[in-house]
Design a protein around this motif. Structure first.
Motif, PDB file in Angstrom:
ATOM      1  N   LEU A  78       0.877  -1.169   0.000  1.00 30.04           N
ATOM      2  CA  LEU A  78       0.000   0.000   0.000  1.00 30.04           C
ATOM      3  C   LEU A  78       0.908   1.211   0.000  1.00 30.04           C
ATOM      4  CD1 LEU A  78      -2.397  -1.180   2.863  1.00 30.04           C
ATOM      5  CD2 LEU A  78      -2.421  -1.818   0.447  1.00 30.04           C
ATOM      6  N   GLN A 104      -1.726   9.919   4.256  1.00 29.63           N
ATOM      7  CA  GLN A 104      -2.890   9.342   3.588  1.00 29.63           C
ATOM      8  C   GLN A 104      -3.444   8.131   4.332  1.00 29.63           C
ATOM      9  OE1 GLN A 104      -1.072   8.905  -0.390  1.00 29.63           O
ATOM     10  NE2 GLN A 104      -2.684  10.246  -1.166  1.00 29.63           N
ATOM     11  N   LEU A 116      -1.863   5.264   5.070  1.00 32.87           N
ATOM     12  CA  LEU A 116      -1.450   3.973   4.520  1.00 32.87           C
ATOM     13  C   LEU A 116      -0.926   3.049   5.604  1.00 32.87           C
ATOM     14  CD1 LEU A 116       0.097   5.542   1.410  1.00 32.87           C
ATOM     15  CD2 LEU A 116      -1.691   3.793   1.358  1.00 32.87           C
ATOM     16  N   ALA A 127      -3.908   1.616   7.121  1.00 34.03           N
ATOM     17  CA  ALA A 127      -4.543   0.656   6.202  1.00 34.03           C
ATOM     18  C   ALA A 127      -3.819  -0.681   6.258  1.00 34.03           C
ATOM     19  CB  ALA A 127      -4.543   1.222   4.784  1.00 34.03           C
ATOM     20  N   LEU A 146      -1.617   5.604  -4.047  1.00 35.78           N
ATOM     21  CA  LEU A 146      -2.395   6.816  -3.841  1.00 35.78           C
ATOM     22  C   LEU A 146      -1.585   8.051  -4.220  1.00 35.78           C
ATOM     23  CD1 LEU A 146      -4.259   6.076  -0.473  1.00 35.78           C
ATOM     24  CD2 LEU A 146      -4.970   5.566  -2.820  1.00 35.78           C
ATOM     25  N   THR A 180     -10.246   9.077  -2.944  1.00 35.84           N
ATOM     26  CA  THR A 180     -10.196  10.372  -2.265  1.00 35.84           C
ATOM     27  C   THR A 180     -11.467  11.172  -2.511  1.00 35.84           C
ATOM     28  OG1 THR A 180      -7.837  10.278  -2.688  1.00 35.84           O
ATOM     29  CG2 THR A 180      -8.683  12.346  -1.835  1.00 35.84           C
ATOM     30  N   ASN A 199      -8.398   6.033   2.785  1.00 36.82           N
ATOM     31  CA  ASN A 199      -7.690   4.768   2.925  1.00 36.82           C
ATOM     32  C   ASN A 199      -8.665   3.604   3.130  1.00 36.82           C
ATOM     33  OD1 ASN A 199      -8.426   5.560   5.512  1.00 36.82           O
ATOM     34  ND2 ASN A 199      -6.481   4.956   6.466  1.00 36.82           N
TER      35      ASN A 199
END
Lengths: 307, 185, 389
Positions: free
Chosen positions: B14, B20, B22, B25, B81, B124, B137
């Motif tokens: 990821l 963000q 990650l 996540a 991303l 997003t 995420n």
């Protein structure tokens, strides 16, 4: 406070380790007087011998680790304070007394000194301040006065020196006092006050090193050096370690009772700057949050929230 | 060891920019597979010294068997991303692997990625529509799970909810759902 | 049992707490800071104490002080911090104060690569503090081992009255794996004196049959002296006493080294008929394990010995690998000596030196190493296996 006079013989038997006597200290050394004052203070306060422990640095004063009849650790040069910090935090019931020298506490140990003061952890730090590194043969320390001779300042000390009391106050210590081996009774009083005070206490104990400092700087005998303390030192503030109006203070202290961070005793040390006089007595006292008490509150709060 | 989805082994990466989510996540995915589903997992991450901004990646290895080597060299599934992440990592994906991108940030797919299954997820934008850009995420995770079925939907939901701050459970459920639906569309 | 996905560093914290650590002093340093943060959060609720000290040296000294007061104590740092702590580690060794020193290793020398893994502190853990002593160092290669070896480290510190090193690496410290945290673990406590306080027969530094003196808490009334200068059995300073010095140094070395076999922890993979044996530890053992499986899939007889105990160095296991000595029955039941030994580690060669010395020419010994912040790739290890077989 009444000063009970304990016979030296009884003091020795109770508080010193007989099999390790006589001490190694030079004839005329002031360290023994400071140790004696410490033991007298302990006796006067009626402290439990089992719960009074010593964390001791390295140097001439470090040799006291052999002689004190208490749980004692002879730690590393400059590191008695962090050892004491861990010990006190682990068992706040212990009365922890730190014995350290001017070099031990303010040179190599300087960082630990200012932070222990900042934390206001309930320790009593007695600085055996002889302005020299005696054990290693007479090198200069951060307390060696400008111009003084030592084996590493053979042409005279060209660095400034720390005023241990000012350093301690600036760093956050809440009980700061100074005395000398000449003023042995006062020394006992301020040590007792230091031990009783709930916070970081510093006693700047001026003690003569006749063999190194004295000889190199032609100060004569130990007695002559002690007379020097008599002549140089000026008594200020209360002499019994209690709160109250500090004589010589310039109107800013006295009786502040908010219990926050207002000093309850404060001597204006700056007025002695450049006079050649050294103020002795209780120089500063304040009540501020003490570390082990604060941590106990943290524990209570977390235990309560877990329950 | 060769990635072998038939043997239930997956390597996921990821990637994107710091901030963000990650890391979170990756953690959620690892918990879904490892704690909820009881499989073996190893999760690692790397990021720059900046607190936000800077490149960030979170790797997860999922396996039915003991995981030996701890790092992902050739991911089966890559989530990007950010453009920088895509440019950097697309070439590492195994032939036949899956590349999940957010088209808001990723405009160019490197030539090495041809042959990969590319899935676009407007994570997003969808998160912004839901009212909180920060759940992008979770949207991405939903899409990733829908496409690859690397973990079950029950598992990913349980893991997301376990990490969701109090009061955001509904938002997070909707974010996952948005992710599932983004694939179907 | 609680199943959790944990960071290696967190698992170290959980293991320490499970083993009874109730004092932590530390200083922020990548990649170990999570351990301090974990302890700061968790200790108050279990009646423990956390403090962030002003520096690494202060942290180590505070740990010694707390342990003298009878509380199990730990600190955690990385290479640069370990360098700073060396004198205080020596104090703990000399005064025989139980404590755990965690080092989450990163690339050096000096500031190096703060976030990237290395295994360059192995020798430092052994020899970093001046003087002769027996050293104990454990190395986890998984999050589960972070927990288990943290427990072992605390117990060993108590048993041997010595600082115990837990040498993790930045990779293992910062990875997450799922572990089952047990309700309770086996705990060992320092032996306290059997005679009452004030008994004149009590000698602070008289070793028992295992060479370890019973330890009284400061405050328990034994009025003993913890002495960092050379001392005699009573604890009196004996800094010019050659006889006391010889006895003390000897005891500090022997109390650990003579028990080496009991404190050797390891795991093995496919060693019995291996022609090429890899010896590894920490994260490197993970890649090495993968390489062994890859080799076996190609018909190459490779095997792996993963060391969890690095110090005292388990030379007897190497003997066993060579098909000799007690360990051979477990490691090489079919007997025989492998052709080649590869030591996989993230440095320019540290454990390989010990392995080479123990192998004594019975097999070739080579290093598979790197020290650039990356971990060893299984393919690279496999390539070396093929070269040496």
């Amino acid at each position: 406070m009444a000063t009970a006079i304990m016979h030296a013989k009884d003091l020795r038997e109770k508080y010193l380790v007989g099999r390790n006597l006589p001490t190694i200290w030079c004839s005329g050394c002031g360290i023994g007087t400071v140790i004696s004052a410490t033991m007298r203070a302990i006796e006067r306060l009626g402290l439990a011998q089992q719960e009074t422990v010593f964390c001791i640095g390295i140097g001439c004063s470090g040799y006291s680790s052999r002689y004190v009849n208490f749980d004692a650790t002879h730690t590393l040069h400059g590191r008695a304070l962090p050892v004491a910090t861990g010990m006190k935090l682990a068992n706040p019931k212990l009365k922890v007394i730190v014995l350290t020298g001017d070099g031990d506490s303010m040179a190599i140990g300087g960082n630990h000194f200012i932070h222990a003061a900042r934390r206001n952890i309930d320790l009593t730090t007695i600085i055996f301040n002889n302005g020299i590194y005696g054990m290693t043969g007479g090198q200069y320390s951060p307390a060696t006065p400008f111009g003084a001779l030592s084996t590493t300042s053979p042409y005279g000390m060209i660095e400034g020196d720390f005023d241990a009391a000012k350093l301690a106050i600036a760093a956050g210590a809440t009980y700061v006092a100074r005395s000398s081996t000449y003023h042995a009774q006062q020394l006992t009083d301020i040590i007792a006050g230091a031990i009783t005070h709930p916070g970081f206490s510093v006693v700047d104990a001026l003690c003569q090193c006749p063999n190194h400092f004295g000889r190199l700087n032609k100060q004569g005998t130990a007695a002559a050096m002690m007379r020097g303390y008599r002549d140089q030192c000026v008594r200020v503030g209360p002499t019994d370690g209690t709160a109250g109006e500090a004589a010589g203070a310039t109107g800013e202290s006295a009786g502040a009772t908010d219990g926050g961070s207002m000093p309850v005793a404060r001597v204006d040390l700056d007025r002695y700057e450049g006079t050649g006089r050294i103020p002795i007595g209780l120089l500063y006292k304040a009540i501020r949050p003490e570390l082990t008490a604060e941590y106990a509150k943290v524990r209570e709060a977390t235990e309560a929230s877990e329950a | 060891m060769a990635s072998d989805n038939a043997n239930n082994r997956w390597e996921l990466r990821l990637s994107g920019t710091g901030g963000q989510g990650l890391m979170l996540a990756g953690l959620i995915l690892a918990e879904a597979a490892g704690v909820v589903e009881g499989r073996k997992v190893v999760q690692t991450q790397s990021y720059g010294p900046e607190s936000t901004g800077g490149a960030a990646k979170s790797d997860v290895i999922i396996s039915a068997d003991e995981i030996l080597h701890t790092q992902v060299a050739r991911p089966d599934i890559l989530l990007c991303l950010s453009q920088e992440a895509c440019t950097k990592y697309a070439k590492d994906v195994r032939p036949g692997g899956t590349l999940v991108i957010d088209p808001l940030f990723v405009r160019d797919i490197p030539t090495e990625a041809h042959g990969l299954k590319v899935v676009e997820v407007d994570a997003t934008r969808k998160a912004t529509e839901l009212g909180r850009r920060v759940v992008a995420n979770v949207v991405a995770l939903g899409a990733l799970v829908a496409v690859t079925r690397v973990v079950s939907r029950q598992a990913i939901e349980a893991a997301v909810l376990a990490r969701a701050p109090k009061g955001t459970e509904d938002l997070n459920r909707r974010a996952l759902q948005a992710g599932y639906e983004a694939i179907q569309g | 049992m609680t199943r959790r996905l944990l960071l290696g560093n967190e698992a170290i914290g959980e293991g320490a707490l499970a083993a009874g650590v109730r004092f932590f002093a530390g200083y922020p340093i990548t990649p170990a800071t999570e351990i301090a943060e974990f302890m700061a959060r968790r200790l108050p609720a279990v009646d423990g104490t956390f403090i962030q000290m002003e520096d690494e040296i202060g942290s180590m000294c505070a740990v010694v002080g707390a342990s003298l007061a009878g509380v199990k104590a730990m600190t955690a740092s990385s290479g640069p911090g370990l360098s700073l702590k060396q004198e205080a580690i020596g104090m703990a060794a000399m005064q025989e104060v139980p404590c755990v020193v965690v080092d989450v290793m990163r690339v050096g020398p000096s500031t190096g690569m703060a976030t990237l893994p290395a295994q360059q502190d192995v020798m430092q853990a052994r020899w970093g503090t001046h003087g002769d002593r027996g050293a104990i160092a454990l190395c986890p290669s998984s999050v589960k081992e972070c927990f288990d070896l943290a427990v072992r480290a605390v117990n060993l510190a108590e048993r041997f009255r010595t600082p115990v090193h837990l040498l993790a690496d930045a990779e293992v410290g910062h990875m997450r794996e799922v572990i089952d945290i047990p309700e309770r673990v086996e705990i060992e406590n320092r032996r306290r004196p059997t005679v009452p306080a004030g008994d004149p027969s009590f000698q602070a530094y008289a070793g028992d049959a295992d060479g370890v003196p019973p330890m009284a808490d400061f405050g328990a009334g034994y009025l003993w002296h913890a002495e960092a200068s050379t001392h005699n059995a009573r604890g009196d300073l004996a800094s010019t006493d050659h006889v006391a010095a010889a006895a003390l140094n000897r005891r500090l070395i022997d109390k650990v080294n003579q028990k080496a076999k009991e404190i050797t922890f390891y795991s093995e993979r496919r060693l019995d008929d291996a022609e090429v044996v890899i010896v590894s530890y920490g994260v490197s053992a993970r890649g090495a394990a993968e390489a062994v499986e890859m080799a076996r899939a190609e018909g190459i007889k490779a095997g792996l010995l993963t060391l969890q105990t690095i110090w005292p160095f388990p030379a007897h296991l190497i003997e066993g690998l060579m098909g000799e000595g007690e360990a051979a029955a477990k490691l090489r039941p079919q007997g025989g000596c492998p052709k080649a030994v590869l030591v996989a580690e993230l440095n320019a060669g540290q454990v390989v030196i010990e392995v080479d010395r123990a192998v004594r020419g019975r097999a070739s010994v080579e290093l598979v190493g790197r020290h650039d912040g990356r971990i060893l790739a299984p393919a690279d290890i496999l390539a070396r296996i093929k070269e040496v077989r």
